[in-house]
Design an enzyme around this catalytic site. Structure first.
Site, PDB file in Angstrom:
ATOM      1  N   HIS A  49     -51.320  -0.213 -12.908  1.00  0.00           N
ATOM      2  CA  HIS A  49     -50.758  -0.127 -11.563  1.00  0.00           C
ATOM      3  C   HIS A  49     -49.419   0.603 -11.608  1.00  0.00           C
ATOM      4  CE1 HIS A  49     -49.160  -1.163  -7.649  1.00  0.00           C
ATOM      5  NE2 HIS A  49     -48.147  -1.789  -8.227  1.00  0.00           N
ATOM      6  N   ASP A  65     -42.885  32.248  -1.335  1.00  0.00           N
ATOM      7  CA  ASP A  65     -43.668  31.303  -2.130  1.00  0.00           C
ATOM      8  C   ASP A  65     -42.743  30.717  -3.179  1.00  0.00           C
ATOM      9  OD1 ASP A  65     -45.836  30.174  -3.877  1.00  0.00           O
ATOM     10  OD2 ASP A  65     -47.064  31.235  -2.420  1.00  0.00           O
ATOM     11  N   TRP A 104     -45.812  -1.062 -17.828  1.00  0.00           N
ATOM     12  CA  TRP A 104     -45.556   0.369 -17.609  1.00  0.00           C
ATOM     13  C   TRP A 104     -44.350   0.838 -18.413  1.00  0.00           C
ATOM     14  CZ3 TRP A 104     -41.670   3.477 -15.412  1.00  0.00           C
ATOM     15  CH2 TRP A 104     -40.565   2.802 -14.909  1.00  0.00           C
ATOM     16  N   SER A 141     -46.475  18.816 -17.271  1.00  0.00           N
ATOM     17  CA  SER A 141     -46.641  19.172 -15.866  1.00  0.00           C
ATOM     18  C   SER A 141     -45.320  19.053 -15.109  1.00  0.00           C
ATOM     19  CB  SER A 141     -47.708  18.283 -15.253  1.00  0.00           C
ATOM     20  OG  SER A 141     -47.533  18.165 -13.873  1.00  0.00           O
ATOM     21  N   SER A 142     -44.621  17.939 -15.321  1.00  0.00           N
ATOM     22  CA  SER A 142     -43.365  17.729 -14.594  1.00  0.00           C
ATOM     23  C   SER A 142     -42.319  18.755 -14.976  1.00  0.00           C
ATOM     24  CB  SER A 142     -42.777  16.358 -14.911  1.00  0.00           C
ATOM     25  OG  SER A 142     -43.492  15.372 -14.278  1.00  0.00           O
ATOM     26  N   HIS A 195     -34.110   5.102 -16.387  1.00  0.00           N
ATOM     27  CA  HIS A 195     -33.233   4.959 -15.234  1.00  0.00           C
ATOM     28  C   HIS A 195     -33.109   6.243 -14.430  1.00  0.00           C
ATOM     29  CE1 HIS A 195     -30.719   3.143 -12.356  1.00  0.00           C
ATOM     30  NE2 HIS A 195     -30.015   4.260 -12.420  1.00  0.00           N
ATOM     31  N   GLU A 239     -35.323   8.298 -14.141  1.00  0.00           N
ATOM     32  CA  GLU A 239     -36.627   8.369 -13.484  1.00  0.00           C
ATOM     33  C   GLU A 239     -36.613   7.671 -12.128  1.00  0.00           C
ATOM     34  OE1 GLU A 239     -39.473   9.816 -13.913  1.00  0.00           O
ATOM     35  OE2 GLU A 239     -40.726   8.632 -12.554  1.00  0.00           O
ATOM     36  N   TYR A 263     -34.255   7.460 -10.129  1.00  0.00           N
ATOM     37  CA  TYR A 263     -33.587   8.343  -9.176  1.00  0.00           C
ATOM     38  C   TYR A 263     -34.386   9.595  -8.907  1.00  0.00           C
ATOM     39  CZ  TYR A 263     -30.031   5.082  -8.617  1.00  0.00           C
ATOM     40  OH  TYR A 263     -29.406   3.931  -8.270  1.00  0.00           O
ATOM     41  N   SER A 291     -32.822  12.397   5.201  1.00  0.00           N
ATOM     42  CA  SER A 291     -31.704  13.181   5.719  1.00  0.00           C
ATOM     43  C   SER A 291     -32.172  14.333   6.596  1.00  0.00           C
ATOM     44  CB  SER A 291     -30.858  13.751   4.572  1.00  0.00           C
ATOM     45  OG  SER A 291     -30.470  12.722   3.708  1.00  0.00           O
ATOM     46  N   HIS A 335     -28.564  -1.288 -18.337  1.00  0.00           N
ATOM     47  CA  HIS A 335     -28.616  -2.444 -17.436  1.00  0.00           C
ATOM     48  C   HIS A 335     -30.021  -3.044 -17.397  1.00  0.00           C
ATOM     49  CE1 HIS A 335     -29.234   0.636 -13.967  1.00  0.00           C
ATOM     50  NE2 HIS A 335     -30.420   0.219 -14.379  1.00  0.00           N
ATOM     51  N   HIS A 336     -30.980  -2.345 -17.981  1.00  0.00           N
ATOM     52  CA  HIS A 336     -32.312  -2.930 -18.107  1.00  0.00           C
ATOM     53  C   HIS A 336     -32.418  -3.801 -19.348  1.00  0.00           C
ATOM     54  CE1 HIS A 336     -34.102  -0.570 -14.840  1.00  0.00           C
ATOM     55  NE2 HIS A 336     -33.245   0.356 -15.203  1.00  0.00           N
ATOM     56  N   THR A 340     -24.176   5.674  -3.261  1.00  0.00           N
ATOM     57  CA  THR A 340     -25.300   5.212  -2.456  1.00  0.00           C
ATOM     58  C   THR A 340     -24.795   4.721  -1.102  1.00  0.00           C
ATOM     59  OG1 THR A 340     -26.286   4.494  -4.531  1.00  0.00           O
ATOM     60  CG2 THR A 340     -27.388   3.815  -2.521  1.00  0.00           C
ATOM     61  N   LYS A 397     -24.177   7.475   1.295  1.00  0.00           N
ATOM     62  CA  LYS A 397     -25.385   7.975   1.945  1.00  0.00           C
ATOM     63  C   LYS A 397     -25.800   7.080   3.097  1.00  0.00           C
ATOM     64  CE  LYS A 397     -27.489  10.804  -1.424  1.00  0.00           C
ATOM     65  NZ  LYS A 397     -27.836  11.888  -0.537  1.00  0.00           N
ATOM     66  N   ARG A 411     -42.376 -12.466 -14.441  1.00  0.00           N
ATOM     67  CA  ARG A 411     -43.280 -11.406 -14.015  1.00  0.00           C
ATOM     68  C   ARG A 411     -44.338 -11.185 -15.084  1.00  0.00           C
ATOM     69  NH1 ARG A 411     -39.673  -5.891 -15.042  1.00  0.00           N
ATOM     70  NH2 ARG A 411     -41.580  -4.843 -14.423  1.00  0.00           N
TER      71      ARG A 411
HETATM   72  C1  HEM Z   1     -27.705   0.506  -6.098  1.00  0.00           C
HETATM   73  C2  HEM Z   1     -28.680   0.864  -6.786  1.00  0.00           C
HETATM   74  C3  HEM Z   1     -29.397   0.084  -7.885  1.00  0.00           C
HETATM   75  C4  HEM Z   1     -28.943  -0.826  -8.785  1.00  0.00           C
HETATM   76  C5  HEM Z   1     -27.538  -1.306  -8.927  1.00  0.00           C
HETATM   77  C6  HEM Z   1     -30.060  -1.240  -9.588  1.00  0.00           C
HETATM   78  C7  HEM Z   1     -29.992  -2.155 -10.632  1.00  0.00           C
HETATM   79  C8  HEM Z   1     -31.072  -2.573 -11.375  1.00  0.00           C
HETATM   80  C9  HEM Z   1     -31.006  -3.445 -12.509  1.00  0.00           C
HETATM   81  C10 HEM Z   1     -29.736  -4.062 -13.065  1.00  0.00           C
HETATM   82  C11 HEM Z   1     -32.262  -3.628 -12.977  1.00  0.00           C
HETATM   83  C12 HEM Z   1     -32.694  -4.443 -14.202  1.00  0.00           C
HETATM   84  C13 HEM Z   1     -33.143  -5.787 -13.810  1.00  0.00           C
HETATM   85  C14 HEM Z   1     -33.790  -6.535 -14.938  1.00  0.00           C
HETATM   86  O1  HEM Z   1     -34.760  -6.034 -15.539  1.00  0.00           O
HETATM   87  O2  HEM Z   1     -33.338  -7.650 -15.221  1.00  0.00           O
HETATM   88  C15 HEM Z   1     -33.122  -2.862 -12.139  1.00  0.00           C
HETATM   89  C16 HEM Z   1     -34.502  -2.787 -12.299  1.00  0.00           C
HETATM   90  C17 HEM Z   1     -35.266  -1.810 -11.698  1.00  0.00           C
HETATM   91  N1  HEM Z   1     -34.860  -0.935 -10.713  1.00  0.00           N
HETATM   92 FE1  HEM Z   1     -33.044  -0.863  -9.867  1.00  0.00          FE
HETATM   93  N2  HEM Z   1     -31.165  -0.607  -9.156  1.00  0.00           N
HETATM   94  C18 HEM Z   1     -30.802   0.223  -8.123  1.00  0.00           C
HETATM   95  C19 HEM Z   1     -31.598   1.086  -7.437  1.00  0.00           C
HETATM   96  C20 HEM Z   1     -32.898   1.364  -7.790  1.00  0.00           C
HETATM   97  C21 HEM Z   1     -33.688   2.447  -7.241  1.00  0.00           C
HETATM   98  C22 HEM Z   1     -33.215   3.433  -6.216  1.00  0.00           C
HETATM   99  C23 HEM Z   1     -34.888   2.381  -7.840  1.00  0.00           C
HETATM  100  C24 HEM Z   1     -36.120   3.250  -7.659  1.00  0.00           C
HETATM  101  C25 HEM Z   1     -36.432   3.943  -6.669  1.00  0.00           C
HETATM  102  C26 HEM Z   1     -34.874   1.278  -8.761  1.00  0.00           C
HETATM  103  C27 HEM Z   1     -35.934   0.909  -9.549  1.00  0.00           C
HETATM  104  C28 HEM Z   1     -35.910  -0.103 -10.446  1.00  0.00           C
HETATM  105  C29 HEM Z   1     -37.022  -0.460 -11.268  1.00  0.00           C
HETATM  106  C30 HEM Z   1     -38.382   0.235 -11.286  1.00  0.00           C
HETATM  107  C31 HEM Z   1     -36.631  -1.552 -12.026  1.00  0.00           C
HETATM  108  C32 HEM Z   1     -37.477  -2.386 -12.967  1.00  0.00           C
HETATM  109  C33 HEM Z   1     -37.952  -1.720 -14.166  1.00  0.00           C
HETATM  110  C34 HEM Z   1     -38.825  -2.662 -14.937  1.00  0.00           C
HETATM  111  O3  HEM Z   1     -38.297  -3.488 -15.683  1.00  0.00           O
HETATM  112  O4  HEM Z   1     -40.052  -2.584 -14.791  1.00  0.00           O
HETATM  113  N3  HEM Z   1     -33.656   0.669  -8.693  1.00  0.00           N
HETATM  114  N4  HEM Z   1     -32.380  -2.225 -11.168  1.00  0.00           N
HETATM  115 CU   LIG Z   2     -32.044   1.271 -13.812  1.00  0.00          CU
END
Ligand code: HEM
Ligand SMILES: [Cu+2]
Lengths: 518, 317
Positions: A68, A97, A133, A161-162, A245, A247, A249, A260, A294-295, A320, A323, A442
Site C-alpha cells: 500500500h 513541449d 514501505w 524514471s524519476s 524526508h 521525499e 516534500y 497556489s 527526526h524519524h 510552512t 505559505k 502501527r
Molecule cells: C511541519 C511539517 C512537518 C513536520 C514537523 C513533520 C514531522 C514528522 C516527524 C517528527 C515524523 C516522525 C514521527 C515518528 O515516526 O515517530 C514524521 C513522520 C512522517 N511524516 Fe511528517 N512532518 C511534517 C510534514 C510532513 C509532510 C508535508 C509530509 C508529506 C507530505 C510528511 C510525511 C510524513 C511521513 C510519510 C511520515 C512517516 C514515515 C513513516 O515512518 O512511515 N510530513 N513527520
Molecule cells: Cu520527515
C-alpha cells in the site's frame, strides 16, 4: 510532421513525444495505481474492522501495508504530479513541449515495467515485500523473502524514471521559457516543480544507493547493515531517511504549487506574497535535507543529535507557516466562490495545517518516544499526504480538466464527491490520532480490545473514502466523453496565466511560436 | 521532424518504449539471476535490447545534429541534461561516502564501547567486552577492524594482512614501497588523463583534428590502464591480503566505493572511445562537439571522485 495526434491508437500512445499525451498517460497510470493501492488499503481496513484475525493471515497483512505504502507513494502520488507537470509546465511558461520529448516518454514507460515487477512479487514464492514501505534493514535484508531482489530492481527502475523526468523538467524550466517569462514571473506551480525536480535529482540516487547496499548485503556477503561484520543497521535508516524526508516534500511541494494557482482564481485576487512563496519553497527544500533523523528519535542517537534534529525540524514550521498565511490572506476579502476545485483547496489548507501541527508534536524528541510507531504517526502523514497531496491533485484535475478537454465536469457531482471525501477522510484518520495516543502500534494485524471502537469507525470511513474515489472516476470519464462543451479560453472567470490564453481545448502542439510575456 | 516556428519538436519514436522494455527486462532478469544464482539469460537479453536501442537512439541524435536540425536551444537542453545527470551521480557517490564516514567516525567507536548515547557524559561503558562476544570473537574497534568476521569464522586461511601491508599509504620513509603502491600510480594515471583530455579538447576547439584524436586516444589508453591496475589490485586483495567482500565493513566500503568508481571509469572510457571513433570519422566541428564535451565532463567527474577516494580510502586510514 503531422500537426495533430497520430490517427493510429498504438502509435499515438506508445511512441508519443507530446507533452500532453504523455501527461495523460502519467495521470491514468497514477489513477490505476491509486485504485490498486486503495484496494490494498481496503484489505487492511477490512482486517482491522474488528479485533482478532478475520480475513487474512498476518504474513499477508504485512505485504499489504508494505505494498500500500509503496504503490501510493511511488505509483500514485508521484506520477500524478509528474503528469500535471507534463501537461501544465509547457503551457504555463509558453513552450511548445518539454525540453527532451523522447526522454519524456522513456521516463513514463519505465513505470509500468517497474510496477509490474513489484506487484508480480505478490504472486511469487515467499510473497511480496513485507518489511514496510520504509524497508528497514535487517527486516529487508537478513529476514526478507527472496523476492526482495525484485523489489530492489523495481526501485532502481522507478529511480531512473524519476531522475530522467526531473532532469527534463529542470531543462524545460531553465531553457524553454518564452521571452519575458523571467524566473520571478513564473507561476508558482512551475516554481514548486523546479524545486521538487532538484530535490528528486538529489535524493533518488541516494535511494538507489540504499537499495544497492541491501542488494550487496543480501547476495554478496557485505556488511553495510550487519553489526556482525562491523556495520550498523541504523546506517540503513540514515541513508533511507536522507532520501525519505526530502521525499515527503517532493510529494507536497507540487501540491503547494497547485493550491497556489487555484486559490487566487476563486478568490479573484492575485496570490498574496508571491516572492515570499518562492523563498519559502526554497527554504523548505533546503531544510528538508538536514532534518532526516527526526524519524529516528527512538533508535538511539547521541543527545546532541536528538536536540539538533528536533530544533531543525521545528524550523520547517516557519516557511510552512508563511505559505499557509499567504493562502489565507489571498482569500481574505476576496470575491470567493466555492466551485469543487476551490473546496478541495480550502480543505487542503485546513487539513494540511492540522497535519503540520501533529508534525510539530512529533518533532518534540521526548514526546516522540511516546508517539513513534503508533497510529498517531499514521494519522499525521495521512493528513499531509491524503488531505494534502491527494486533495490538491483532485483539485487540479477538476480545475484544469475543462481546459484540457474543452468539457465541463458536473458541478453537483463534484461537490458531492468533495463532501463525501472530506467527511470520509476525517472519519478514517481523525480516530487514528486517538488510537495512537492511547498506544496502538502501527503495522500490526491485530489489536487489543480497548482499540476496537475507533478502529471500526476508521474502517467505515475508509470504505466511504474508497467509494468517493469511484465517484470521482465516474465524473472524470463522464466529463471527457459527455461533458457540456466549454469554449471560453479562460474557463474560470478569475483565472490568470499563459495556459488560459490558449484556445480551449488547447492545440496538440502548445505554442508553435513563443508568446511574449510582458 | 519539425521545426515549428522557432521551436523544435521531434517526431514520434519507438525508441523510448523499447528502451523501457530493455530496462524492465534487465531489472527483472537481474533479480532472477541473483536469486537462483545461475540463469542470467533474461538479464542478458534485456541488456542486449537496451544496448541496441541506445546505439540507435544516439545515432538518431547524431544524425539530426549533422543534418542541422538541432537548434541552439535544444543543444542547450542537452547540456543541462548532462550537467544534472552528473549531479545525480555525485549524489549516488555521496551515499557511499556518507556510509563510510558514518561507520568509520561514529559507529566504529560506538560498538567499541565508547559512550555513545550520552554524548554529554563520556564515562566509558564496558560494551567493548560484550561486543567482542556479541559480534564475533576477536572483534576490536579499530579502523580497519584487524580481525575480520571472515577470519573469525574461517581461521588463518582468511587472515586479513591489514592495511599496513596492503592498500593504505605506506608512509614517506619507505620510497620503494611507495613506488610499488598501486593507488598512487592509479592517481597519477587518472590525473594525467584528465589533463590529456583537456589537451584534446583545446586542440578540437582550435580545429586541430589530428592532435585531438591523438590525445583523446592517449586518454582512452590511460583509462584502460587504470582499469587493468584496478583489477590487479582486486586480485591482490583477494589472493594475498585476505580482503574480500566478506571481510566485514572495511572490505564492504573498500570494494563498493572503488568498485562503483571503477564502473564509472569503464563507462567514461567507453564514452571517450566512442568520441574517439567519431573523431576519426570527422563528426566534430570546432564549435560543435557536445558529444565529446559531455564525455570529457564525465571524465573529469570520475577523476574528482577518485581524488576523494584516494584521500579517504587509501591515504587517511
Ligand atoms: C511541519 C511539517 C512537518 C513536520 C514537523 C513533520 C514531522 C514528522 C516527524 C517528527 C515524523 C516522525 C514521527 C515518528 O515516526 O515517530 C514524521 C513522520 C512522517 N511524516 Fe511528517 N512532518 C511534517 C510534514 C510532513 C509532510 C508535508 C509530509 C508529506 C507530505 C510528511 C510525511 C510524513 C511521513 C510519510 C511520515 C512517516 C514515515 C513513516 O515512518 O512511515 N510530513 N513527520
Ligand atoms: Cu520527515
Amino acid at each position: 510532421m503531422a500537426h495533430g495526434p497520430s490517427e493510429n491508437f498504438f502509435t499515438r500512445w506508445f511512441f508519443s513525444t507530446n507533452h500532453k499525451d504523455i501527461g495523460t498517460l502519467y495521470l491514468w497510470f497514477s489513477f490505476a495505481m491509486f485504485l490498486l493501492g486503495g484496494a490494498f488499503a481496503m484489505i487492511i481496513r477490512a482486517e482491522l474492522f474488528q479485533p482478532g484475525m478475520q480475513l487474512i493471515k498476518p504474513e499477508f497483512f504485512n505485504q499489504m501495508t508494505t505494498m500500500h505504502g509503496l504503490v501510493m507513494v511511488f505509483g500514485a502520488i508521484m506520477p500524478a504530479f509528474v503528469g500535471l507537470a507534463n501537461w501544465l509546465i509547457p503551457m504555463m511558461i509558453g513552450a511548445p513541449d518539454m525540453a527532451l520529448p523522447r526522454m519524456n516518454n522513456l521516463s513514463f514507460w519505465i513505470l509500468p515495467f517497474a510496477f509490474t515487477i513489484l506487484v508480480a512479487t505478490l504472486f511469487m514464492e515467499g510473497g511480496g515485500p513485507n518489511f514496510g514501505w520504509t524497508f528497514y534493514a535487517p527486516l529487508s535484508t537478513t529476514y526478507a523473502p527472496d523476492t526482495v531482489n525484485y523489489f530492489i530492481f523495481g526501485v532502481h527502475l522507478m529511480g531512473a524514471s524519476s531522475i530522467m523526468g526531473s532532469i527534463n523538467i529542470i531543462a524545460t524550466v531553465m531553457n524553454m521559457r518564452a521571452p519575458g517569462m523571467t524566473y520571478m514571473k513564473m507561476p508558482l506551480f512551475v516554481w514548486t516543480w523546479l524545486i521538487t525536480a532538484f530535490l528528486l535529482v538529489a535524493v533518488m540516487p541516494v535511494l538507489a544507493g540504499a537499495v544497492t547496499m541491501m542488494l550487496m548485503d543480501i547476495n554478496f556477503g557485505t556488511s553495510f547493515f550487519d553489526a556482525a561484520g562491523g556495520g550498523d543497521p541504523v546506517l540503513f535508516q540514515h541513508v533511507f531517511w536522507f532520501f525519505g524526508h526530502p521525499e515527503v516534500y517532493i510529494i507536497i511541494l507540487p501540491a503547494f504549487g497547485v493550491v497556489s494557482q487555484i486559490i487566487p482564481t476563486f478568490s479573484r485576487k492575485p496570490l498574496f506574497g508571491y516572492s515570499s512563496m518562492v523563498y519559502a519553497t526554497a527554504a523548505i527544500a533546503f531544510l528538508s535535507f538536514i532534518v532526516w533523523a527526526h524519524h529516528m528519535f527512538t533508535v538511539g542517537m547521541p543527545i546532541a543529535g536528538e536536540l539538533y534534529f528536533m530544533y531543525a525540524t521545528m524550523l520547517i514550521a516557519v516557511p510552512t507557516g508563511v505559505k499557509v498565511f499567504n493562502w489565507i490572506t489571498t482569500m481574505y476579502k476576496g470575491a470567493l466562490t466555492f466551485e469543487t476545485p476551490m473546496l478541495f483547496c480550502i480543505a487542503f489548507v485546513i487539513l494540511f495545517t492540522f497535519g503540520g501541527f501533529t508534525g510539530m508534536m512529533l518533532s518534540i524528541a521526548a514526546a516522540d518516544t511516546q508517539y513513534h510507531d503508533t497510529y498517531f504517526v499514521v494519522a499525521h502523514f495521512h493528513y499531509v499526504m491524503v488531505a494534502g497531496a491527494v486533495f490538491s491533485g483532485t483539485a487540479a484535475i477538476y480545475y484544469w480538466l475543462p481546459k484540457w478537454c474543452g468539457r465541463m465536469y458536473d458541478e453537483t457531482m463534484g461537490k458531492v464527491q468533495f463532501w463525501l471525501a472530506f467527511i470520509a477522510f476525517n472519519i478514517t484518520f481523525m480516530p487514528q490520532h486517538f488510537l495512537g495516543l492511547a498506544g496502538m502500534p502501527r503495522r500490526y494485524s491485530d489489536y487489543g480490545l480497548q482499540f476496537a471502537d475507533w478502529n471500526m469507525v476508521s474502517s467505515i470511513g475508509a470504505f466511504m473514502y474508497g467509494g468517493a474515489q469511484l465517484l470521482f472516476l465516474f465524473n472524470v470519464i463522464r466529463t471527457i466523453g459527455w461533458g457540456k462543451p466549454v469554449e471560453d479560453p479562460k474557463v474560470w472567470e478569475g483565472a490568470d496565466g499563459l495556459e488560459w490564453t490558449l484556445p480551449t481545448p488547447p492545440p496538440f502542439h502548445t505554442f508553435s511560436t513563443p508568446p511574449v510575456v510582458k | 521532424m519539425a521545426e515549428q516556428g522557432n521551436y523544435y519538436v521531434p517526431e514520434q519514436s519507438k525508441l523510448p518504449l523499447l528502451a523501457a522494455l530493455g530496462m524492465g527486462t534487465m531489472g527483472f532478469g537481474a533479480a532472477t539471476w541473483v536469486i537462483d544464482g545461475q540463469s542470467a539469460t533474461v538479464f542478458v537479453v534485456g541488456l542486449a535490447i537496451l544496448a541496441i536501442v541506445m546505439y540507435k537512439w544516439w545515432s538518431v541524435v547524431i544524425e539530426e545534429n549533422m543534418r542541422g536540425m538541432v537548434s541552439d536551444q535544444l543543444k542547450h537542453s542537452y547540456v543541462l541534461g548532462m550537467l544534472w545527470f552528473i549531479f545525480s551521480e555525485v549524489m549516488f557517490f555521496a551515499a557511499f561516502f556518507g556510509a563510510l564516514f558514518y561507520v568509520r567516525v561514529l559507529v566504529n567507536p560506538w560498538i567499541g564501547g565508547e559512550a555513545a548515547i550520552t554524548l554529554f557524559d563520556d564515562t566509558p561503558t564496558d560494551a567493548s567486552v560484550a561486543n567482542s562476544e556479541l559480534l564475533y570473537p576477536g572483534y576490536e574497534s579499530t579502523w580497519p577492524p584487524l580481525i575480520t568476521p571472515d577470519q573469525a569464522a574461517n581461521g588463518e586461511s582468511a587472515k586479513f594482512v591489514g592495511p599496513d601491508q596492503a592498500m593504505s599509504f605506506p608512509g614517506f620513509s619507505n620510497w620503494q614501497r611507495i613506488l610499488a603502491w598501486l593507488p598512487l600510480w592509479n592517481t597519477i594515471i587518472l590525473l594525467t588523463s584528465s589533463y590529456t583530455v583537456n589537451i584534446a579538447h583545446h586542440a578540437l576547439k582550435e580545429g586541430n583534428r589530428k592532435i585531438f584524436t591523438r590525445w583523446l586516444g592517449i586518454t582512452v589508453f590511460l583509462g584502460g590502464v587504470f582499469l587493468v591496475l584496478q583489477a590487479e589490485e582486486y586480485i591482490e586483495a583477494y589472493q594475498h591480503m585476505g580482503l574480500t567482500l566478506d571481510s566485514g565493513i572495511y572490505g564492504t566500503t573498500f570494494f563498493l566505493l572503488t568498485g562503483f568508481h571503477g564502473a564509472h571509469v569503464t563507462l567514461g572510457t567507453i564514452m571517450l572511445l566512442v568520441s574517439f571513433l567519431r573523431g576519426l570519422k570527422g563528426h566534430f566541428k570546432n564549435d560543435d562537439h557536445f558529444g565529446f564535451e559531455a564525455a570529457a565532463w564525465y571524465w573529469h567527474f570520475v577523476d574528482v571522485v577518485w581524488v576523494g577516494l584516494f584521500l579517504v580510502v587509501y591515504v587517511f586510514d
